[in-house]
Design an enzyme around this catalytic site. Structure first.
Site, short mmCIF file in Angstrom:
data_model
loop_
_atom_site.label_atom_id
_atom_site.label_comp_id
_atom_site.label_asym_id
_atom_site.label_seq_id
_atom_site.Cartn_x
_atom_site.Cartn_y
_atom_site.Cartn_z
N ARG A 7 -2.12 35.00 -48.70
CA ARG A 7 -0.98 35.91 -48.78
C ARG A 7 -0.23 35.86 -47.45
O ARG A 7 -0.84 35.87 -46.38
CB ARG A 7 -1.43 37.34 -49.05
CG ARG A 7 -1.81 37.65 -50.50
CD ARG A 7 -0.62 37.58 -51.45
NE ARG A 7 -0.98 37.89 -52.83
CZ ARG A 7 -1.39 37.00 -53.72
NH1 ARG A 7 -1.49 35.73 -53.40
NH2 ARG A 7 -1.67 37.35 -54.96
N GLU A 59 8.20 37.19 -50.08
CA GLU A 59 8.61 36.20 -51.08
C GLU A 59 9.67 36.78 -52.00
O GLU A 59 9.57 37.95 -52.35
CB GLU A 59 7.39 35.77 -51.91
CG GLU A 59 6.37 35.03 -51.06
CD GLU A 59 5.12 34.61 -51.83
OE1 GLU A 59 5.11 34.71 -53.07
OE2 GLU A 59 4.17 34.18 -51.18
N HIS A 80 4.64 29.07 -53.32
CA HIS A 80 3.50 29.79 -53.93
C HIS A 80 2.98 29.04 -55.17
O HIS A 80 3.03 29.54 -56.29
CB HIS A 80 3.90 31.23 -54.31
CG HIS A 80 2.72 32.15 -54.50
ND1 HIS A 80 2.73 33.47 -54.14
CD2 HIS A 80 1.49 31.93 -55.04
CE1 HIS A 80 1.56 34.03 -54.44
NE2 HIS A 80 0.80 33.11 -54.99
#
Ligand code: 8YV
Length: 327
Positions: free
Chosen positions: A242, A271, A289
């Protein structure tokens, strides 16, 4: 026959998963895949028996306060649950489940790719070639660094960290790790891994660092400006966990100044926004991602969600319950 539970799915899932959910539950899909606004998310919480969210949903205390009397389960599509206020959900009596195991190998594959891509300057090379900048092989052109024989420090030795270690060992990399709990002697021996109880001590000695822990209040900015300053000047930082575990602005600063060797990142603090300085740097690999983004993985994740919902609705303990980390 008892009424089917109302299940609201916040994003488009693979067809096979959506079809099975339609068969089993009174399912509301999001065929257009437009992320829900906070208002739409609140409305879903007010009317559903079960909500199936993803990492793109911000399930904060306000959203949880809007849960209607029927809502009992948040069956997350994904293993990370940092986007859900677990303590507030628990107080409200909501059960939370996630989808562990099924994305371990895919995420570890992608992490291993980043461990290779960064030091070997692969995305830099591809960018140069596509831009028409390659005028042929040369002995000193585009030299990266060998990963064989280097030291990899894994921060977070859970399922994914361990799967990364297995791969890295096969590439002749020396495994070091920091984790809240030490691995069993047997597993440590199998991975030829060195345990560091003290993170600050470990990171000073590593050639590559891989972040593989969950994002929690305790791990937020674990790689802080102060810690990034401890890294060796050639150290590569890899993150497929993360974004918020690393202070992204501090990382961008360290990279810009040339204080560290480079970074290979699949996740970001905000994000889909990526720090502007990172976008302009050559020694940085940036991926959108993609950690668990395989069709097989997404179907397995969907099946996990279905099993969790079905067992819960049938009055049993769902297999993948996430409990708040009470201190
Ligand atoms: C998923 C992930 O794509 O499962 C996770 O925690 O980070 C990703 O691989 C995403 O979270 C799905 O919600």
């Amino acid at each position: 026959m008892a009424e089917k539970p109302k299940v609201i799915v916040t994003r488009k899932l693979p067809d096979a998963v959506e079809t099975r959910m339609m068969e089993l539950f009174d399912t509301q899909l999001n065929l257009e895949d437009a992320p829900l606004s906070q208002d739409q998310l609140g409305a879903a919480f007010a009317t559903a028996d079960v909500v199936v969210p993803t990492v793109t949903d911000n399930i904060d205390a306000e959203i949880i306060s809007r849960a209607g009397p029927k809502l009992k389960l948040i069956a997350n599509f994904g293993v990370g649950v940092n986007h859900i206020d677990i303590v507030a959900a628990n107080k409200k009596g909501l059960v939370i489940t996630n989808t562990p195991d099924v994305l371990t190998e895919d995420t570890a594959d992608l992490t291993m790719a980043l461990i290779i891509m960064g030091p070997r300057r692969m995305s830099e090379g591809e960018r140069m070639l596509r831009a028409g900048g390659w005028d042929g092989w040369a002995p000193t052109q585009h030299l990266g660094h060998r990963i064989n024989g280097k030291r990899l420090g894994i921060i977070g030795m859970g399922r994914i960290g361990t799967a990364v270690a297995r791969r890295a060992l096969g590439f002749g990399i020396a495994i070091h790790y920091h984790n809240r709990m030490r691995l069993s002697g047997e597993l440590e021996a199998e991975l030829e891994a060195t345990y560091w109880e003290n993170l600050d001590q470990m990171i000073r000695h590593m050639d590559i660092l891989s972040v593989n822990c969950p994002l929690t209040p305790d791990t937020h900015h674990l790689l802080s400006e102060k810690r990034l300053a401890m890294l060796q000047p050639h150290c590569f930082v890899v993150n497929a966990a993360r974004g918020g575990i690393i202070d992204e602005a501090a990382l961008a600063g360290a990279l810009k100044r040339g204080d560290i060797g480079g970074a290979a990142l699949d996740v970001f603090e905000n994000e889909p926004t990526v720090h502007a300085d990172l976008m302009g740097l050559e020694n940085v690999v940036l991926l959108p991602h993609l950690g668990s983004a395989t069709l097989e993985g997404r179907i397995d994740m969907g099946e996990k969600v279905i099993v969790n919902v079905k067992t819960f609705i049938d009055g049993h303990k769902p297999p993948d319950r996430v409990l708040p980390n009470l201190k």
